[in-house]
Motif scaffolding. Sequence first.
Motif, mmCIF file in Angstrom:
data_model
loop_
_atom_site.group_PDB
_atom_site.id
_atom_site.type_symbol
_atom_site.label_atom_id
_atom_site.label_comp_id
_atom_site.label_asym_id
_atom_site.label_seq_id
_atom_site.Cartn_x
_atom_site.Cartn_y
_atom_site.Cartn_z
ATOM 1 N N TYR A 54 17.099 19.671 1.758
ATOM 2 C CA TYR A 54 16.951 21.115 1.965
ATOM 3 C C TYR A 54 18.150 21.686 2.704
ATOM 4 N N PHE A 55 18.515 21.039 3.812
ATOM 5 C CA PHE A 55 19.630 21.552 4.613
ATOM 6 C C PHE A 55 20.956 21.399 3.872
ATOM 7 N N ALA A 56 21.072 20.364 3.033
ATOM 8 C CA ALA A 56 22.283 20.224 2.221
ATOM 9 C C ALA A 56 22.392 21.360 1.213
ATOM 10 N N LEU A 57 21.255 21.736 0.634
ATOM 11 C CA LEU A 57 21.246 22.860 -0.308
ATOM 12 C C LEU A 57 21.569 24.159 0.402
ATOM 13 N N ARG A 58 20.964 24.386 1.564
ATOM 14 C CA ARG A 58 21.199 25.624 2.312
ATOM 15 C C ARG A 58 22.656 25.761 2.732
ATOM 16 N N PHE A 60 25.293 24.319 1.292
ATOM 17 C CA PHE A 60 26.249 24.102 0.208
ATOM 18 C C PHE A 60 27.134 25.345 0.051
ATOM 19 N N THR A 61 28.440 25.136 0.040
ATOM 20 C CA THR A 61 29.390 26.255 0.068
ATOM 21 C C THR A 61 29.939 26.559 -1.315
ATOM 22 N N VAL A 62 29.947 27.835 -1.659
ATOM 23 C CA VAL A 62 30.550 28.316 -2.909
ATOM 24 C C VAL A 62 31.300 29.610 -2.600
ATOM 25 N N GLU A 70 33.988 32.543 0.788
ATOM 26 C CA GLU A 70 33.566 31.147 0.677
ATOM 27 C C GLU A 70 32.429 30.935 1.670
ATOM 28 N N LEU A 71 31.193 31.077 1.183
ATOM 29 C CA LEU A 71 30.016 31.094 2.040
ATOM 30 C C LEU A 71 29.016 30.034 1.592
ATOM 31 N N ALA A 77 22.658 34.390 0.714
ATOM 32 C CA ALA A 77 21.345 35.023 0.685
ATOM 33 C C ALA A 77 21.228 36.084 1.776
ATOM 34 N N ALA A 78 21.718 35.759 2.996
ATOM 35 C CA ALA A 78 21.593 36.688 4.117
ATOM 36 C C ALA A 78 22.532 37.874 3.980
#
Length: 439
Positions: A54-58, A60-62, A70-71, A77-78
């Motif tokens: 979960y935390f890896a998905l949250r 994850f930078t793109v 680059e967020l 989402a925020a």
Amino acid sequence: MSDNSFLRTPRWPGYAEVGRVTTLLRKEAVGGMLLVIAAVVALVWANSPLSESYFALRDFTVGYEPWHLELSLGAWAADGLLAIFFFLVGLELKREVVSGSLRSFNTAIVPITAAAAGVAVPALIYVAVVWSQPSLLAGWAIPAATDIAFAVAVLALVGSHLPGPLRIFLLTLAVVDDLIAIAIIAMFYTSDIQLVPLGVAIAIIVLYGFIAQRFRRAFVRHAFAPWIILLPIGFAAWAFLHASGIHATIAGVALAFTIPVRPSKRNSALGAPDLAEIFEHRFRPLSSGFAVPVFAFFAAGVSVGGGEGLLRAVSDPVTIGVVAGLVIGKPLGILLGVWLLTLITKIRLDPALKWVDLVGVGLLAGIGFTVSLLIAELSFTTEPQHNDDAKIAIMVASVIAATLASIVLATRNRRYKQIAVEESVDADGDDIPDIYQQR
């Protein structure tokens, strides 16, 4: 005292406005349920054996760094998806100012006063709780905001027979409340402003408004025109505002304020809707069905850490301050604000409303989910422990507030339903309700 010696507000809304708000409540009810589901899934996942994924998905930078974009997915989402939510908040606020409950001072002053007091009192309670630890004062605005989607979802589920002015009051209160929260974010949670990107963002927003005003008839007639023309311009404004250091969600409100909320003379003669109504119809499913639930999914995932972590969270002054601010401060502030207004002015509540109704609305305003989670992330960026505790407090307080509000409003709803039945009984069949003949 004669009937003209005071102003009664909020006055009974027209049929069109009640219909519009009722339709909005139905849509928000669905969005509110999706919001809760997303938060629960995130909370369970973050505390499961698969929490690392979960935390890896949250995190994850793109994106593209030269554009300051680059967020992580959580930041997208925020900063990004919530801009859609705030765009709709801005549309609703402008509509209320131009043609709704905020159009007249007499009808606007009560919900505005209630919203302001409902922001101030929770903040003061939070500050009083954490006063001995100055480093925690950064979270003073966390209990200040009301979650529109969550609050109106509860009202739609338990308040089918509540009076129209109460629904208008809640919606107006929540919109003004969120506007105050947006102003707080802009003024108190912006540390370093880059003037050049800010100037470019303002210029783009002005261009966006000019095009929206100039070609609004075309945007009403052609469904894809706003997506092709206005969406790229709006994204550019958002990107430059993000690069300026101001929280990018404010771009949503600024862009919404440029949208015309009244139809052109020709469209009005043809009975065509205004551009704001078109946008609200098209963007509402995107906001309530995707943007807000995705934000809640990434924001609500807190690792509690078992019984020890839960005990720490409960004893954290941040947790106590946020829960007290939302559950106690919100209804206290709203009631106090309205009471003082009626005490020092000639303004009175509409006779259709009772003070116990406002207690229910005040408790409902204690549901501070979406914007409160956002402010929590901005308050404790370098203190993840307090950030997590604040999020736990927001979720606990929202559940408590929703439960208490449901009890009060469901009780009032049964009473109003009984009154409606009594007023419709016509035993003698003369088309005149018996209750009026008895009176």
